[in-house]
Each structure stands twice: as structure tokens, then as C-alpha cells.
Scaffold this active site. Structure first.
Site, PDB file in Angstrom:
ATOM      1  N   GLY A  45      76.658 -14.928 -61.661  1.00 30.41           N
ATOM      2  CA  GLY A  45      78.025 -14.708 -62.154  1.00 30.41           C
ATOM      3  C   GLY A  45      78.639 -15.989 -62.700  1.00 30.41           C
ATOM      4  O   GLY A  45      78.010 -17.056 -62.677  1.00 30.41           O
TER       5      GLY A  45
ATOM      6  N   ASP B  82      70.749 -12.386 -56.865  1.00 33.09           N
ATOM      7  CA  ASP B  82      71.660 -11.499 -57.614  1.00 33.09           C
ATOM      8  C   ASP B  82      70.959 -10.159 -57.814  1.00 33.09           C
ATOM      9  O   ASP B  82      69.772 -10.018 -57.534  1.00 33.09           O
ATOM     10  CB  ASP B  82      72.059 -12.130 -58.968  1.00 33.09           C
TER      11      ASP B  82
ATOM     12  N   ARG C 112      70.069  -8.788 -60.431  1.00 31.52           N
ATOM     13  CA  ARG C 112      68.974  -8.910 -61.421  1.00 31.52           C
ATOM     14  C   ARG C 112      68.731 -10.394 -61.698  1.00 31.52           C
ATOM     15  O   ARG C 112      69.576 -11.226 -61.369  1.00 31.52           O
ATOM     16  CB  ARG C 112      69.317  -8.166 -62.705  1.00 31.52           C
TER      17      ARG C 112
ATOM     18  N   TYR D 284      90.538  -4.067 -57.123  1.00 29.01           N
ATOM     19  CA  TYR D 284      90.036  -5.425 -56.861  1.00 29.01           C
ATOM     20  C   TYR D 284      90.970  -6.148 -55.890  1.00 29.01           C
ATOM     21  O   TYR D 284      90.537  -6.698 -54.879  1.00 29.01           O
ATOM     22  CB  TYR D 284      89.947  -6.173 -58.186  1.00 29.01           C
TER      23      TYR D 284
ATOM     24  N   LYS E 130      90.345  -7.309 -52.028  1.00 30.38           N
ATOM     25  CA  LYS E 130      90.454  -8.724 -51.625  1.00 30.38           C
ATOM     26  C   LYS E 130      91.475  -8.858 -50.485  1.00 30.38           C
ATOM     27  O   LYS E 130      91.272  -9.609 -49.526  1.00 30.38           O
ATOM     28  CB  LYS E 130      90.835  -9.590 -52.820  1.00 30.38           C
TER      29      LYS E 130
ATOM     30  N   ILE F  22      89.629 -18.470 -63.640  1.00 31.25           N
ATOM     31  CA  ILE F  22      88.706 -19.614 -63.747  1.00 31.25           C
ATOM     32  C   ILE F  22      88.162 -19.692 -65.167  1.00 31.25           C
ATOM     33  O   ILE F  22      87.667 -18.696 -65.705  1.00 31.25           O
ATOM     34  CB  ILE F  22      87.522 -19.464 -62.775  1.00 31.25           C
TER      35      ILE F  22
HETATM   36  C1  VAH Z   1      90.025 -11.402 -62.708  1.00 30.82           C
HETATM   37  N1  VAH Z   1      89.031 -13.605 -63.005  1.00 30.82           N
HETATM   38  O1  VAH Z   1      90.591 -11.584 -63.782  1.00 30.82           O
HETATM   39  C2  VAH Z   1      89.446 -12.628 -62.007  1.00 30.82           C
HETATM   40  C3  VAH Z   1      90.464 -13.288 -61.100  1.00 30.82           C
HETATM   41  C4  VAH Z   1      92.840 -14.007 -60.770  1.00 30.82           C
HETATM   42  C5  VAH Z   1      91.845 -13.334 -61.663  1.00 30.82           C
HETATM   43  O2  VAH Z   1      90.455 -12.748 -59.828  1.00 30.82           O
HETATM   44  O3  VAH Z   1      89.911 -10.304 -62.193  1.00 30.82           O
END
Ligand code: VAH
Length: 316
Positions: A12, A35, A37, A143, A147, A173
């Protein structure tokens, strides 16, 4: 030194650079990359690699035992934008992979775990400016929900079973070595590629969407930094707020135009605008700075210089 590291999700955006950094620091043979793959030639030729489904407990356990793993960096996850397209896939991957690694640590088969959270744990009811370490958290993406839940389980496994698990809430990032996959902040990587290739970019977020962001070198230093900190200094067992800077597409455009004056941007917000609007604009990461000495290094202009310098060869 007994340390043997397993990186799950090594292909990743962060995993790729984390693998290279740790292999350079500890020796390639001490760092097992894995990973779902195989990765690129550079990754595959630079040290041990295993194809691994992070949701398969027995497969993760086999690798941990066969390589005598002490530290696990669990970097596999489905990010915010893709997660909205495949909610149950995102939940199953993000949660089952975490339970697999936490349970191996609970059984004493792993000494230390790194697990990335995200500023996606915050929602539209969270204070947007200088978002505190502890505050209202009502995430609106799968997501973000995964988290937030994962943070609760990390703290539970630490308090209930003594598992040494460390976590940081990554901002967006930005890096040049590996394209990100399925994130809402991916525009901040794509814009540099398009600036060099086409001198223009159509942005999927609007000009004023300010988000917490970080250059990859800072993110890697934070990740290894929290893992190498003394356990007694890790006072927050859910996940630390972390940031370096905040910017919006207009800010990035101004920074790029210092190098490519003819660069232009236009805006066509899509479904990711609603996700971005639910996230903070800036983060208070003072606890990370106090507890384990976090310090960012890269500003937006310094990051822009690095990105354009390292990408320009691809678009000659
Ligand atoms: C996303 N790059 O965009 C990730 C991140 C804060 C964003 O968790 O889902």
C-alpha cells in the site's frame, strides 16, 4: 537484537515506504513484507515476502510463528472512498485483520502491534478547528466507523489483556513512490502528477476544502517513532491525534505555481466532497508531541519541492 517485523499491507501507499525504511534500519532479513498479492520488483527483491490474506487468522499465525515475528505493523485497510462503495467488505477487512493481530498478541505470539487509525474517526459534529484528542466522534463513513471501533478494541485489549498496541490517527498522506488507493485525500497526490503531465488538474474536492495533511517522510517517522517509544510514555491506548499541516486545493495550487506558473486547476466535486466536509480542518496533536516527542518536519512548500523533484522524471 531479537526484533523481527511483519508488515501486513506492505504494497500500500504507506506500507511500501514503511517496508523500505524498516529494512534499511533493521536489515532486510528482519522485515517480512506481506500483502494480498505480490508487490513491485523493488519490494519483492529487497527481502522476504509472503502473499497473505490479513483476514485469515491461521495464515497470519503461520507467518508469525515461522518467522518468529515480534512486531506487527498492520497497514492493510480499505480507505474512505472505496469503503463507501463496498461497506461490508471494508468493515470485514478493517476489523477482522485487527482482531487477528490483537488476538495473536493476547496469546503472547506477538510482542508489539502498530495499527493506523485516521482523522476519519471524526464527523461533522466534531469541532473542526484544532480538533482535540478527546472530543465528539460521530464518523459518517464505514472507514471512519471501523477506525473508531478499532480504537476502542485497541484500548480494551491493552487494558484487559496487557497487549502493547500503539496507534496514530493519520491525516491525509502525500507521497510520490506509490499511488494511494481509494482515499478522499488522494487529490493531494494526483494534483502533482497532473501538474507535471498536463499542467492542469480537475479536482474532485472544492477549492476551500481544508484538511489535515502530512508528507510521507513525516508519517513514516511518526509510525516508527511511536513503535520505538518506551511503553510507559504511550499514555493514550486508543489512538493519538497526529498532524503536520492543513491545506486546501487552492493552497496546493499556489505552491505548485511557484514551480509551474502555467499550472491551472478547475473543480468538479464528487461524492468525496461530502466525506471531506465531515472531517476536521486542523488537528491538535499536542499529546503526541508531549508523550513521545512527535515533531513534523515538512511544510507544504517543502513537500511540493520534493514531490515535483521526484516525479518530474516520470513525465519528461
Ligand atoms: C482517506 N487517505 O482518504 C485516507 C485517510 C484522512 C484520510 O484516512 O481515506
Amino acid at each position: 537484537m531479537k526484533k523481527r517485523i511483519l508488515i501486513i499491507g506492505a504494497c500500500g501507499q504507506i506500507g511500501t515506504e514503511l517496508t523500505a525504511f524498516l529494512r534499511n534500519k533493521y536489515g532486510a532479513h528482519k522485515v517480512v513484507a506481506s500483502d494480498i498479492r505480490e508487490g513491485d520488483d523493488e519490494l519483492m527483491e529487497s527481502g522476504p515476502f509472503e502473499v497473505l490474506d490479513a483476514m485469515d487468522y491461521d495464515a497470519v499465525q503461520d507467518i508469525v510463528i515461522n518467522y518468529e515475528i515480534t512486531d506487527v505493523y498492520l497497514m492493510a485497510a480499505m480507505l474512505s472512498a472505496t469503503g463507501e462503495k463496498f461497506p461490508m467488505k471494508a468493515w470485514n477487512l478493517n476489523m477482522n485483520s485487527l482482531f487477528n493481530v490483537l488476538n495473536l498478541a493476547k496469546e503472547g505470539k506477538v510482542d508489539k502491534v502498530f495499527w493506523p487509525s485516521s482523522i476519519a474517526v471524526f464527523g461533522s459534529t466534531t469541532p473542526k478547528q484544532d480538533t482535540p484528542q478527546r472530543t465528539v466522534m460521530e464518523p459518517s463513513t464505514v472507514y471512519g466507523i471501523s477506525k473508531q471501533t478499532g480504537e476502542r478494541w485497541c484500548e480494551y485489549y491493552n487494558k484487559r489483556f496487557g497487549v502493547d498496541v500503539r496507534s496514530i490517527r493519520y491525516p491525509g498522506i502525500i507521497s510520490y513512490k506509490t499511488l494511494p488507493g481509494g482515499g478522499t485525500t488522494d487529490y493531494a497526490v494526483d494534483i502533482y502528477h497532473k501538474a507535471l503531465k498536463h499542467k492542469k488538474y480537475i479536482c474532485f474536492l472544492n477549492a476551500e476544502t481544508t484538511l489535515p495533511m502530512m508528507y510521507m517522510e513525516d508519517a513514516i517517522r511518526a509510525t516508527v517513532g511511536i513503535m520505538e517509544a518506551d511503553e510507559k510514555d504511550i499514555k493514550i491506548k486508543s489512538s493519538y491525534n497526529l498532524s503536520a499541516m492543513s491545506f486546501n486545493p487552492e493552497d496546493v495550487t499556489a505552491s505548485i505555481k511557484k514551480h509551474i506558473p502555467e499550472f491551472t486547476i478547475s473543480y468538479e466535486p464528487d461524492f468525496r466532497q461530502e466525506i471531506a466536509d465531515s472531517w476536521p480542518s486542523s488537528i491538535d496533536d499536542s499529546k503526541a508531541r508531549e508523550d513521545w516527542g512527535w515533531q513534523h518536519k515538512y511544510s507544504l512548500d517543502e513537500m511540493t519541492e520534493e514531490m515535483l523533484k521526484n516525479l518530474k522524471g516520470e513525465y519528461k
